[in-house]
Scaffold this motif. Sequence first.
Motif, PDB file in Angstrom:
ATOM      1  N   GLY A  75       0.992  -1.129   2.244  1.00 44.57           N
ATOM      2  CA  GLY A  75       2.261  -0.429   2.151  1.00 44.57           C
ATOM      3  C   GLY A  75       2.602   0.389   3.374  1.00 44.57           C
ATOM      4  N   ARG A 103       5.145   8.389  -5.005  1.00 44.05           N
ATOM      5  CA  ARG A 103       4.057   7.872  -4.161  1.00 44.05           C
ATOM      6  C   ARG A 103       2.889   7.361  -4.998  1.00 44.05           C
ATOM      7  NH1 ARG A 103       6.376   7.238   0.609  1.00 44.05           N
ATOM      8  NH2 ARG A 103       4.453   7.515   1.804  1.00 44.05           N
ATOM      9  N   LEU A 112       1.683   3.738  -4.381  1.00 46.85           N
ATOM     10  CA  LEU A 112       0.974   3.614  -3.108  1.00 46.85           C
ATOM     11  C   LEU A 112      -0.440   4.163  -3.217  1.00 46.85           C
ATOM     12  CD1 LEU A 112       3.728   4.713  -0.551  1.00 46.85           C
ATOM     13  CD2 LEU A 112       2.883   2.397  -0.955  1.00 46.85           C
TER      14      LEU A 112
END
Length: 222
Positions: A202, A118, A121
Amino acid sequence: MSMTNTPKPATIDEASRIGRILALAFDDDPMMRWFFPDGPGAADVAGGVDGVDGPREAAREARLARYFSTIFTRQYAHHGVCEYTDAAAAFWVPPGAADKAVPDAATVEELSVILGDRAPLFRRAAEAAAGEGPTEPHWYLAVIGADPAAQGQGQGAALLRSGLAKADEAALPVYLESSKPANLPFYEHFGFTVLGEVQLPGGGPTLWPMRRAPGGGRPAGA
């Protein structure tokens, strides 16, 4: 043992405690749920996650705690104003310190390990949020959260009042971003107004930038 909601300066020695408090506070936060979905991540210890809900949630909580203790020890403890109570914590950035509070390369690397896949992001979301920030001198409320078990004890409100008093003394506005719509009325009660909505890239959740005018919106009895 009874808990007190009196704000105290947070030092590096309190990093683990503050990390645990904020991990509990942000467990159901949409943005933290997006950054730290259920399940194992790069920072999980070997054998610590076996697909059972209990261990998976425990591993997620440990990653959240590590995330908050990392940004505290590497950023806000050095360049911000950090306070805590028995069940809440808050990180503020005073005017003139915004550039210093930005994570350096080593911090970004450590956070990337915690965030695992992650991490890209997270970087994109941080850039998007930064682009919405005000250019006027201001106090910035970077993080505030209270353990849900202490709900109703005024832990978060005490920390918010403490920081707002510093901003009011300097006759400066306060800026924050909320990622949880249920929290908007709480901030509005203290004089904040919503400036708009920011959809994180995203497929991420929505952020609500909020501003409080200098000395503005004092709630009755505050």
